[in-house]
Design an enzyme around this catalytic site. Structure first.
Site, PDB file in Angstrom:
ATOM      1  N   HIS A 158       1.248  -1.192  -0.055  1.00  0.00           N
ATOM      2  CA  HIS A 158       0.537   0.410  -0.077  1.00  0.00           C
ATOM      3  C   HIS A 158       0.703   1.339  -0.037  1.00  0.00           C
ATOM      4  CE1 HIS A 158      -3.821  -3.341   1.452  1.00  0.00           C
ATOM      5  NE2 HIS A 158      -2.056  -3.379   2.227  1.00  0.00           N
ATOM      6  N   SER A 279      15.243  20.806 -16.564  1.00  0.00           N
ATOM      7  CA  SER A 279      14.383  21.215 -16.926  1.00  0.00           C
ATOM      8  C   SER A 279      14.861  22.309 -17.737  1.00  0.00           C
ATOM      9  CB  SER A 279      13.774  21.467 -15.455  1.00  0.00           C
ATOM     10  OG  SER A 279      13.181  22.645 -15.616  1.00  0.00           O
ATOM     11  N   LYS A 285      16.948  20.910 -11.525  1.00  0.00           N
ATOM     12  CA  LYS A 285      16.398  19.247 -11.742  1.00  0.00           C
ATOM     13  C   LYS A 285      16.616  18.132 -12.231  1.00  0.00           C
ATOM     14  CE  LYS A 285      12.170  18.638 -11.851  1.00  0.00           C
ATOM     15  NZ  LYS A 285      10.609  18.941 -12.223  1.00  0.00           N
TER      16      LYS A 285
END
Ligand code: ARG
Length: 457
Positions: A158, A279, A285
């Site tokens: 989960h 990016s 990034k």
């Protein structure tokens, strides 16, 4: 009949409507079947000779002419020619090479059994190639797993921390699904290996064609039993579309793990520079585009399966022109995986675990099950042990400290039978090593698993 007239121009008079032409043409898609079309046609020419339909010399002229056609097709791109499809193109080029005798090749054959044959020849080869390149991805996973046996990761269910696992165990959890896909693709290859040639348009061939000889020449495993079924059966193509879609689904799950594990929040895995992108705006990034694209491409693979199922649904018996739509989807699935598989393989080969982040993420609550198991070993029923440990975990949360930092008194309040031995439980190595049963995450079980995986490859 003129050189570029359709193969059926004796029946339909007058020009094809302009709006019909692009709908009718499939050459740009099926051009890639030219090697199969040549092979199938050469086998057919030989079969016609054996059946006494063609003189030996005519057969030789056709086979040699087809060789020259093959040379021309391999030397330049013919996908823009005006011909309707690859079969028309090959026949026209054969006329150019050998003249009138080219008109004898199509005796007893229909484009219906011809295209089914070409496509299956392609399918057998494509499935085999996928088996090979999928094996490379598996081998990259196996190498990475072999290097990662000693790293312990939080195992998730989960997407919540569950129990500690060896990193190799996690990696190999992505190996086995792909290994099942490889078996599925081998089965697809065999399903494609049924010879339709000799079925004609629908009713079979009126000349004494030796289909066994055709089968052997073309490398098919079996011969179709029913000419009506043979020209319209695309079940193997469905299996191909399904197997490749499932590869896509499996890779998308691996890709998702890599995206998550590569994020700052997890920080478990770092992809190499060659597979990361920056990016245009945010200078900091480092994006896991390889994994996102692989995950995204799985959409096409699934879509192709649905397309083909939809094309086939409700078709009346025999060949129907709808079937022309079968090739584009399979070619797309093949092309997609041809791009995706080497990319994900490279990404795996360059990926590295960031052990400092992993260690920081390991929460002692991951050992709650081990604590319950410890109580069980002292004779406490599991249900009761579960309740005791849940209380202990709650206490740790109330105090805002890791569960292994609680005092012995707190443990004893939850269960009076506990003594300081209980703290032995808080040991990652001890936890994973307890799971030695086959298929578990203990070192021995993982090493056995690696051996089993090696044997498969
Ligand atoms: N281009 C066709 C296809 O891919 C070839 C078979 C055409 N058969 C026909 N009866 N028009 O299915």
């Amino acid at each position: 009949m003129g050189p570029t007239d359709p193969l059926w121009s004796g029946r339909i008079q007058g020009e094809m409507a302009e709006a019909m032409v692009p709908l009718n043409r499939s050459l740009a898609v099926d051009i890639r079947l030219w090697p199969q079309d040549i092979r199938g046609s050469q086998a057919w020419a030989r079969a016609l000779v054996k059946a006494g339909v063609l003189e030996d010399e005519e057969g030789t002229t056709l086979v040699d002419g087809l060789d020259r056609v093959a040379t021309r097709l391999s030397e330049s791109d013919h996908s823009d020619e005006a011909d309707e499809d690859i079969h028309s193109l090959v026949e026209r080029l054969l006329y150019e090479e050998v003249g009138e005798v080219a008109g004898k090749l199509h005796t007893g054959r229909s484009r219906n059994d011809q295209v089914a044959t070409d496509f299956r020849l392609w399918g057998m080869d494509a499935a085999e190639r996928l088996v090979r390149i999928l094996g490379e991805v598996e081998s990259a996973l196996l190498d990475w797993a072999t290097q990662s046996v000693e790293i312990i990761l939080p195992g998730y269910t989960h997407l919540q921390q569950g129990q500690p696992i060896r990193a190799a165990h996690w990696i190999l959890s992505h190996f086995w699904p792909l290994e099942r896909d490889r078996a599925a693709l081998r089965a697809v290859r065999d399903q494609a290996g049924v010879l339709p040639l000799g079925s004609g348009a629908i009713a079979g061939c009126p000349f004494p064609i030796d289909r066994e000889l055709l089968r052997a020449h073309l490398g098919f495993l079996r011969i179709s039993e029913n000419s009506i079924d043979a020209v319209s059966d695309r079940d193997w193509a469905l299996e191909f579309a399904f197997a490749t879609a499932r590869v896509g689904v499996h890779l998308s799950r691996l890709a998702e793990d890599l995206v998550l594990f590569g994020s700052k929040e997890f920080g478990f895995v770092r992809l190499s520079d060659g597979f990361s992108t920056g990016s245009s705006l945010m200078p900091q990034k480092r994006n896991p585009d390889v994994a996102e694209l692989v995950r995204g491409k799985s959409g096409r693979l699934t879509g192709n399966l649905v397309s083909l199922l939809t094309v086939l649904k409700g078709l009346p018996t025999g060949y129907n022109r709808d079937l022309q739509e079968d090739k584009g989807v399979l070619f797309d699935s093949m092309d997609t995986l041809t791009i995706v598989l080497p990319a994900i393989e490279g990404a795996i080969r360059g990926a590295e675990f960031q052990t400092d982040h992993i260690e920081a993420a390991l929460d002692p609550q991951l050992l709650a099950t081990d604590l319950a198991d410890y109580l069980v070993r002292t004779g406490v029923p599991f249900r009761k042990a579960h309740e005791v440990v849940a209380t202990i975990v709650r206490r740790a949360e109330d105090q805002g400290i890791p569960v292994d930092q609680l005092s012995l008194e707190v443990f004893q309040e939850a269960y009076s039978g506990l003594d300081s031995d209980v703290f032995q439980v808080f040991d990652w190595e001890r936890s994973v090593e307890a799971r030695e049963a086959l298929g578990g995450t203990a070192r021995k079980a993982v090493l056995d698993q690696i051996m089993a995986a090696q044997t498969r490859l």
